[in-house]
Motif scaffolding. Structure first.
Motif, short mmCIF file in Angstrom:
data_model
loop_
_atom_site.label_atom_id
_atom_site.label_comp_id
_atom_site.label_asym_id
_atom_site.label_seq_id
_atom_site.Cartn_x
_atom_site.Cartn_y
_atom_site.Cartn_z
N PRO A 89 -36.20 -1.60 38.68
CA PRO A 89 -35.72 -2.67 37.79
C PRO A 89 -36.38 -4.01 38.13
CG PRO A 89 -34.07 -2.15 39.45
CD PRO A 89 -35.16 -1.13 39.60
N GLN A 90 -36.38 -4.91 37.16
CA GLN A 90 -36.91 -6.26 37.35
C GLN A 90 -35.73 -7.21 37.47
OE1 GLN A 90 -39.24 -6.18 33.66
NE2 GLN A 90 -41.10 -6.18 34.89
N ILE A 91 -35.41 -7.59 38.71
CA ILE A 91 -34.28 -8.47 38.99
C ILE A 91 -34.79 -9.67 39.77
CG2 ILE A 91 -31.98 -8.66 40.00
CD1 ILE A 91 -32.08 -6.60 37.80
N ARG A 92 -34.54 -10.86 39.25
CA ARG A 92 -35.11 -12.08 39.83
C ARG A 92 -34.11 -12.80 40.73
NH1 ARG A 92 -36.80 -17.53 36.47
NH2 ARG A 92 -38.28 -18.37 37.97
N ASN A 93 -34.56 -13.17 41.91
CA ASN A 93 -33.84 -14.02 42.86
C ASN A 93 -32.44 -13.53 43.24
OD1 ASN A 93 -36.01 -15.84 42.89
ND2 ASN A 93 -35.17 -17.02 41.17
N PRO A 94 -32.24 -12.25 43.51
CA PRO A 94 -30.91 -11.84 44.00
C PRO A 94 -30.69 -12.33 45.42
CG PRO A 94 -32.44 -10.00 44.14
CD PRO A 94 -33.18 -11.12 43.46
N ASP A 95 -29.42 -12.46 45.79
CA ASP A 95 -29.08 -12.88 47.16
C ASP A 95 -29.04 -11.69 48.12
OD1 ASP A 95 -28.71 -15.65 46.58
OD2 ASP A 95 -26.83 -15.14 45.60
N LEU A 96 -28.58 -10.55 47.63
CA LEU A 96 -28.50 -9.35 48.47
C LEU A 96 -28.99 -8.15 47.66
CD1 LEU A 96 -25.37 -10.91 49.08
CD2 LEU A 96 -25.90 -9.56 51.09
N VAL A 97 -29.67 -7.25 48.35
CA VAL A 97 -30.24 -6.08 47.69
C VAL A 97 -30.03 -4.85 48.55
CG1 VAL A 97 -32.39 -4.98 46.96
CG2 VAL A 97 -31.98 -7.36 46.39
N PHE A 98 -29.69 -3.75 47.87
CA PHE A 98 -29.71 -2.44 48.52
C PHE A 98 -30.46 -1.49 47.59
CE2 PHE A 98 -28.08 1.88 48.86
CZ PHE A 98 -28.25 2.13 50.21
N THR A 99 -31.56 -0.91 48.05
CA THR A 99 -32.28 0.09 47.27
C THR A 99 -32.62 1.26 48.18
OG1 THR A 99 -34.42 -0.95 47.74
CG2 THR A 99 -33.32 -1.59 45.70
N ARG A 100 -32.43 2.43 47.66
CA ARG A 100 -32.76 3.62 48.43
C ARG A 100 -33.20 4.74 47.49
NH1 ARG A 100 -29.04 5.40 53.31
NH2 ARG A 100 -29.89 3.36 53.93
N THR A 101 -34.35 5.31 47.79
CA THR A 101 -34.82 6.51 47.10
C THR A 101 -34.63 7.68 48.06
OG1 THR A 101 -36.49 5.16 45.99
CG2 THR A 101 -36.73 7.52 45.84
N MET A 102 -34.04 8.76 47.57
CA MET A 102 -33.65 9.83 48.49
C MET A 102 -33.63 11.17 47.74
SD MET A 102 -29.70 8.51 48.77
CE MET A 102 -28.67 8.39 47.32
N PHE A 103 -33.22 12.22 48.46
CA PHE A 103 -33.10 13.55 47.87
C PHE A 103 -32.00 14.30 48.61
CE2 PHE A 103 -36.07 13.92 51.34
CZ PHE A 103 -35.76 15.13 51.97
N TYR A 104 -31.52 15.39 48.00
CA TYR A 104 -30.52 16.24 48.63
C TYR A 104 -31.19 17.07 49.73
CZ TYR A 104 -27.36 15.23 44.74
OH TYR A 104 -26.56 14.60 43.82
N ARG A 105 -30.62 17.01 50.92
CA ARG A 105 -31.22 17.75 52.04
C ARG A 105 -31.26 19.25 51.79
NH1 ARG A 105 -32.09 14.98 56.74
NH2 ARG A 105 -31.15 12.88 56.91
N GLU A 106 -30.18 19.80 51.24
CA GLU A 106 -30.12 21.25 51.07
C GLU A 106 -31.06 21.73 49.96
OE1 GLU A 106 -26.75 19.48 48.59
OE2 GLU A 106 -27.65 19.20 50.59
N ALA A 107 -31.53 20.80 49.13
CA ALA A 107 -32.39 21.21 48.02
C ALA A 107 -33.84 21.38 48.46
CB ALA A 107 -32.33 20.17 46.89
N ALA A 108 -34.20 20.81 49.61
CA ALA A 108 -35.58 20.93 50.10
C ALA A 108 -35.69 22.15 50.99
CB ALA A 108 -35.97 19.68 50.88
N SER A 109 -36.62 23.04 50.68
CA SER A 109 -36.77 24.26 51.48
C SER A 109 -38.25 24.56 51.69
CB SER A 109 -36.10 25.44 50.79
OG SER A 109 -36.63 25.64 49.51
N GLY A 110 -38.60 25.02 52.85
CA GLY A 110 -39.97 25.40 53.15
C GLY A 110 -40.93 24.24 53.02
N ASP A 111 -42.11 24.54 52.49
CA ASP A 111 -43.14 23.52 52.31
C ASP A 111 -42.99 22.78 50.99
OD1 ASP A 111 -44.25 24.23 54.73
OD2 ASP A 111 -45.60 25.72 53.82
N GLU A 112 -42.11 23.23 50.14
CA GLU A 112 -41.94 22.60 48.85
C GLU A 112 -41.12 21.31 49.01
OE1 GLU A 112 -40.21 25.24 46.10
OE2 GLU A 112 -41.80 26.75 46.25
N GLY A 113 -41.48 20.33 48.24
CA GLY A 113 -40.75 19.08 48.25
C GLY A 113 -39.47 19.21 47.45
N PRO A 114 -38.64 18.20 47.47
CA PRO A 114 -37.39 18.23 46.71
C PRO A 114 -37.65 18.27 45.21
CG PRO A 114 -37.81 16.02 47.56
CD PRO A 114 -38.84 16.92 48.18
#
Length: 515
Positions: free
Chosen positions: A354-379
């Motif tokens: 998103p395009q958000i200008r001048n916030p005071d506090l930010v939390f951003t996280r990109t993630m995946f479900y641990r149980e969904a990742a198996s072997g060499d394949e990515g999530p």
């Protein structure tokens, strides 16, 4: 040389009261004026004509002064509308409604002129100063209505051609071909503002009758809107005929100005007809001049003192709207379920953020479900959680402002809308986006959390700011969830993510701002 000095001295005495009054006013409204001028320097937007219009206004004011030779006095009756305009400006400042502040700038300028010139003299300055109103960025509120009108006109035109399409909001879906969004830039607002400005200036320079001026102005409005309707229709039709390969899709701005230029031909032709068929001789207003001995210098300077003090009084009682803008936002320290979610590198979801200008506090996280990742394949799913918060809303640091967008319209286009409900029943706006270059699909859910109230509409979120003046909370946050996956049910996956994460996120936002 002596005569020139006398003329210079008399000119200075004539303009000095205005200089004092306008200086006092600009000390109050400068943040708003600065915001208006900053929009003029965005040359790809609807208000890029503002600098030119300012120059034209100055020329017209000088021309009017030379023609009318106004005499300065004090007309206390006009203090009342001037005070009302100051009150409206102060209300806009308290509510952090930038549009209300901006809409009062031109009336405040004319108010000072009316106080020192009176109605008989100030009416000659209404157009020279008033044309600046067409460069004040309050017209954006017409954009949505103009977008819907443009869509309906094109629905009608496309229906005559037998094209297979459907319309949803401001999106035109050409079945089997592609999707067009009649976005803010396609509303025709920029053509409307330029057309109105040209009509007002033509009337000021060539007409003396009010009826002629209004007639030409209304014709300019119709022709300007028609230019945009034709532009959008041609682009959609050519996209249909060329299977979205036409260069007009990417070069539609230049094409639009050529179409608009063509509509100026009938506009000025009609203007010339009105000019030649109407008696356009300016009547001499015998009461337009005021004898210099009618208003004493003491009375005049009493007026200057009152007009200069009023802006300082308003500025003294208003809470500060400036506030300090943080060079970089602080980070929220949120605790998510680390056993269930594993972080991914970066803060983008398939290139989106998103395009958000001048916030005071930010939390951003990109993630995946641990149980969904198996072997060499990515999530198979990528998840996004973002919280962008303002501790209190102020100039250039507001939740709802022109520069804040959920997505970049030059890179992403909506493919669908839906609703997402949180476990507590709070509705979020759901949105499916498609990348214009890669064709990748992501699914988003977002809401605005203002002073403890949830909204999904920007206007309602803006009005919710009023609640912060009657409660202990002044915070405002944009809360956004996202899912990117190749083969999953995106809406269902997004609903699961909201159900799992939203109570934790909202609880920690409340804990931070209520402590």
């Amino acid at each position: 040389m002596t005569i020139e000095r006398i003329h210079s001295r008399s000119f200075f005495r004539a303009v000095f009261p205005f200089l004092i009054a306008f200086t006092a006013l600009f000390l109050l409204i400068w943040p708003t004026v600065e915001g208006i001028v900053s929009r003029w320097f965005k040359f790809d937007e609807s208000y890029s004509h503002g600098l030119l219009l300012l120059l034209v206004s100055v020329v017209l004011v000088v021309r009017t002064v030379k023609r009318e030779s106004p005499v300065t006095g004090f007309y206390p009756l006009w203090l009342f509308p001037f005070a009302l305009a100051l009150l409206a400006y102060g209300l806009g400042d308290i509510l952090r409604l930038q549009a209300l502040r901006e809409i009062t700038v031109v009336p405040l300028l004319l108010g000072i002129l009316a106080i020192f010139l009176g109605w008989r003299q100030v009416k000659a300055f209404i157009i020279p100063v008033g044309v600046l109103f067409f460069a004040v960025p309050v017209w954006d509120y017409l954009s949505w209505t103009l977008q819907l009108i443009t869509v309906e006109i094109n629905r009608l035109l496309l229906g005559f051609l037998g094209i297979d399409f459907k319309v949803e909001g401001v999106f035109v879906f050409l079945i089997g071909v592609g999707t067009f969004e009649v976005a803010h830039g396609c509303s025709g607002l920029r053509y409307l503002l330029v057309g109105q400005s040209l009509a007002a200036l033509y009337g000021e320079l060539n007409f003396s009758r009010l009826r002629s001026r209004i007639g030409l102005f209304l014709i300019a409005v119709v022709l300007s809107l028609m230019a945009n309707w034709i532009r959008v229709f041609v682009i959609i039709y050519m996209g249909y005929e060329t299977d979205m390969e036409t260069s007009l899709i990417r070069d539609h701005d230049n094409f639009g100005w050529w179409v608009f230029a063509a509509t100026l031909v009938p506009l000025f032709y009609i203007g010339r007809k009105l000019e030649s068929n109407t008696i356009e001789k300016k009547a001499v207003d015998e009461g337009a001049t005021v004898a210099t001995n009618v208003q004493s210098q003491r009375r005049l300077w009493t007026g200057v003192l009152v007009v200069s003090v009023l802006p300082f009084v308003v500025g003294a009682v208003l809470p500060s709207s400036a506030g300090q803008i943080k060079p970089s936002p602080d980070a929220f320290d949120f605790n998510l379920d680390e056993d269930r979610y594993a972080p991914l590198f970066g803060n983008r979801l398939n290139g989106w953020r998103p395009q958000i200008r001048n916030p005071d506090l930010v939390f951003t996280r990109t993630m995946f479900y641990r149980e969904a990742a198996s072997g060499d394949e990515g999530p198979d799913q990528q998840l996004f959680v973002g919280v962008y918060s303002y501790e209190h809303q102020r100039h250039r640091a507001e939740l709802v402002q022109y520069w804040n967008h959920i997505y970049d319209r030059s890179e992403w286009v909506p493919d669908g809308f839906f609703k997402v409900k949180s476990p507590s029943g709070i509705p979020l706006q759901g949105l499916t986006l498609r990348n214009l270059e890669s064709g990748q699909i992501i699914h988003l859910a977002y809401g605005y959390y203002v002073a403890g109230f949830w909204e999904t509409d920007q206007l309602r979120a803006k009005l919710a700011q009023v609640a912060s003046f009657f409660s202990s909370r002044t915070d405002a946050s944009a809360v956004i969830f996202g899912v990117a996956c190749d083969s999953c049910d995106g809406e269902a996956a997004l609903g699961e993510l909201v159900g799992n994460i939203m109570p934790t996120v909202v609880g920690q936002v409340d804990q931070y701002f209520l402590q």
